[in-house]
Every structure is written in structure tokens, then in C-alpha cells.
Write a protein that holds these residues in place. Structure first.
Motif, short mmCIF file in Angstrom:
data_model
loop_
_atom_site.label_atom_id
_atom_site.label_comp_id
_atom_site.label_asym_id
_atom_site.label_seq_id
_atom_site.Cartn_x
_atom_site.Cartn_y
_atom_site.Cartn_z
N THR A 21 -51.48 11.90 -38.37
CA THR A 21 -52.15 11.51 -39.61
C THR A 21 -51.80 12.48 -40.73
OG1 THR A 21 -54.01 10.46 -38.48
CG2 THR A 21 -54.39 11.17 -40.74
N THR A 53 -57.84 7.09 -37.67
CA THR A 53 -57.18 8.01 -36.75
C THR A 53 -57.80 7.93 -35.36
OG1 THR A 53 -56.58 9.54 -38.52
CG2 THR A 53 -56.68 10.44 -36.30
N VAL A 95 -62.42 13.86 -35.50
CA VAL A 95 -61.63 13.86 -34.27
C VAL A 95 -62.33 14.66 -33.17
CG1 VAL A 95 -59.47 14.70 -33.24
CG2 VAL A 95 -59.43 13.47 -35.43
N ILE A 114 -53.88 13.80 -31.06
CA ILE A 114 -53.84 13.63 -32.52
C ILE A 114 -53.28 14.87 -33.19
CG2 ILE A 114 -55.24 13.33 -34.61
CD1 ILE A 114 -57.22 11.73 -32.87
N GLY A 118 -55.98 9.55 -44.58
CA GLY A 118 -56.88 9.69 -43.44
C GLY A 118 -58.33 9.32 -43.67
N VAL A 176 -50.92 10.10 -32.13
CA VAL A 176 -51.28 9.70 -33.49
C VAL A 176 -51.00 10.87 -34.43
CG1 VAL A 176 -53.12 8.92 -35.04
CG2 VAL A 176 -53.07 8.13 -32.66
N ILE A 203 -52.90 16.32 -37.11
CA ILE A 203 -53.33 16.10 -38.49
C ILE A 203 -52.50 17.00 -39.41
CG2 ILE A 203 -55.27 16.17 -40.12
CD1 ILE A 203 -57.08 15.93 -37.58
N ILE A 240 -61.54 14.90 -41.42
CA ILE A 240 -60.82 14.20 -40.35
C ILE A 240 -60.85 15.03 -39.07
CG2 ILE A 240 -58.59 13.27 -39.61
CD1 ILE A 240 -57.94 12.92 -42.63
N ILE A 284 -50.26 7.49 -39.46
CA ILE A 284 -51.24 7.04 -40.45
C ILE A 284 -51.09 7.90 -41.70
CG2 ILE A 284 -53.70 6.83 -40.98
CD1 ILE A 284 -54.20 6.41 -37.98
N GLY A 339 -61.34 9.69 -41.17
CA GLY A 339 -60.77 9.87 -39.85
C GLY A 339 -61.04 8.71 -38.91
#
Length: 251
Positions: free
Chosen positions: A113, A98, A128, A137, A92, A111, A139, A124, A89, A95
Motif C-alpha cells: 500500500t 488494505t 493493520v 502487508i 490507503g 499487499v 506500507i 493505516i 493499493i 486502511g
């Protein structure tokens, strides 16, 4: 201060005293009172976000829960992301995209981001954590391609060239005008691409569709980005495009 006084004078002369009082009240609350109030967790399209302030429910222009937040983008993620997928992604926001992608991929999926705004990255991360999905995830505080319209200061964000985007099954682009450059330069070939167009930032729907076609994708569907902001989206050319790799199109 002088600029604000000039704007207030113009509103008074063109729209009258009542409109001036309304705008002044809104400006004062949004900029001086609201930032001092405690934060409050609400739901954006079913995702927990700390996006509200205590008292927002009493303010006519302030939303609390937003059930259809980014409805076209979220719908595309829910429709095309599968279990165990890797999703990238770019852009963001709060979020929400995400978290939705992380819910779709499951525990064995991933994922990644990318977000260029320093404060937005923290938002974000908070979203999360609120939704308990940190295990799948990653980031990245990075700008992919050109930073055309960040929500806040980059704060030393890393710059990532589009050719460095990692392989993924689904690519989601919501990067305020950088979409066309990314589609031109990326060297990956995801199964699906979900793109939010931004005509206001020289990434209109027609150009995005052309870039997708050049990159080997076929259009599935185009939707207005947010139904609750229909007029604004149409005025600024904000749509969401769903596309599928040409060799994946069903006969």
C-alpha cells in the motif's frame, strides 16, 4: 477569525438563527471537543478501525460502525483478489482496503500500500495491527505520480514514478485524481484493476475508462462508490470501475 465571523454572519442572514446555532455547535464539537476525547474502535465494512471517539454515538452527524464503508471498492477487492495474489493499493485511507485485500490473499499473498499523507500512514499501520495482518502487508509512505489531494501533509513522503509500480495481480487505485496519470504511465499489466474515479479532481469516469482501454483493459462493471453517499458521489463523479486485462476476458 474574521473569516469565521463573516461566514457566521452570512448563515444568520441567509438561513436564520437556528441554522447558525446548529452549525456553530457542530463546528465547536468537531474542532475543539471531539479531538480531546478518547478514541474508540469501530468497524468499517467489517474491518476494525480506531476511527471513532467516545461519545460519537450520541452525536447525530457522527457515525460509529459503517457496514457499507467504501462498499464498491471493497466489493471489487473481495470479488477479484484471489489467494496468493500480490495486490498493490495506491491511496490507503483508513486502511480498510488494505486489510480486506490482505484477508483475500491469505498468508502466502502480499499487499503493498502506497500512501502520501504522513498521519494517514500511521492510521493505516494502526488498522493493520488491530486486524492482525502485519505479516503480509507492506506500507510505503510514498506519493505515486502527482499528489493532487492528500488527506494531510506529506511529511517528506517519497515520490514514486508510475513506471516504478511493482508487478502485481490486482491494482487498486484510490488516489484522489492521480488515477489517470498512473494508468497512462504504468508499465505493469495486472490481471484486474479496480479504480475509484474522481471527477472533482479531473479524473472523471469517462477519462478513466478511456485510459483503461488504452492500457489494454476491458470494462467489467461501474458502480457508485458509496451508496450511503449517493448524491455526493454522483455530484462529484466518484465511481468505482472494475476492469480486466483484455486477454483474460472470457469468450
Amino acid at each position: 477569525m474574521r473569516r469565521l465571523f463573516q461566514e457566521a454572519t452570512t448563515i444568520w442572514q441567509e438561513d436564520g438563527l437556528v441554522k447558525l446555532v446548529r452549525k456553530t455547535t457542530k463546528f465547536g464539537y468537531d474542532n475543539f471537543i471531539r479531538p480531546l476525547l478518547p478514541t474508540h474502535v469501530v468497524r468499517y465494512n467489517g474491518v476494525l478501525v480506531r476511527a471513532s471517539r467516545v461519545g460519537d454515538s450520541f452525536i447525530p452527524w457522527r457515525a460509529t460502525d459503517i457496514p457499507n464503508y467504501e462498499d464498491a471498492l471493497v466489493c471489487g477487492i473481495r470479488r477479484y483478489v484471489e489467494k496468493n495474489d500480490t495486490v498493490v493499493i495506491i491511496g490507503g485511507g483508513w486502511g480498510v482496503s488494505t486489510v480486506v485485500a490482505a484477508e483475500q490473499v491469505g498468508k502466502r499473498g502480499r499487499v503493498i500500500t502506497y500512501e502520501g499523507g504522513e498521519r494517514t500512514v500511521e492510521k493505516i499501520k494502526e488498522t493493520v495491527q488491530l486486524n492482525g495482518l502485519s505479516d503480509r502487508i507492506s506500507i510505503q509512505h510514498s506519493v505515486v505520480g502527482q499528489a493532487i489531494s492528500l488527506r494531510d501533509d506529506s511529511g517528506g513522503a517519497k515520490v514514486v514514478c508510475p513506471i516504478e509500480i511493482p508487478n502485481c495481480d490486482v491494482l487498486v487505485l484510490d488516489c484522489e485524481g492521480a488515477e489517470t496519470q498512473i494508468l497512462e504511465q504504468m508499465e505493469i499489466f495486472p490481471r484486474n484493476v479496480v479504480v475509484e474515479t474522481h471527477g472533482i479532481y479531473d479524473a472523471p469516469k469517462a477519462t478513466v475508462l478511456s485510459k483503461l482501454s488504452d492500457a489494454g483493459y476491458d470494462l467489467i462493471e461501474t458502480r457508485v462508490a458509496e451508496r450511503r453517499l449517493l448524491e455526493e458521489c454522483m455530484r462529484n463523479g466518484i465511481y468505482v470501475v472494475y476492469a480486466k486485462r483484455s486477454d483474460e476476458i472470457d469468450c
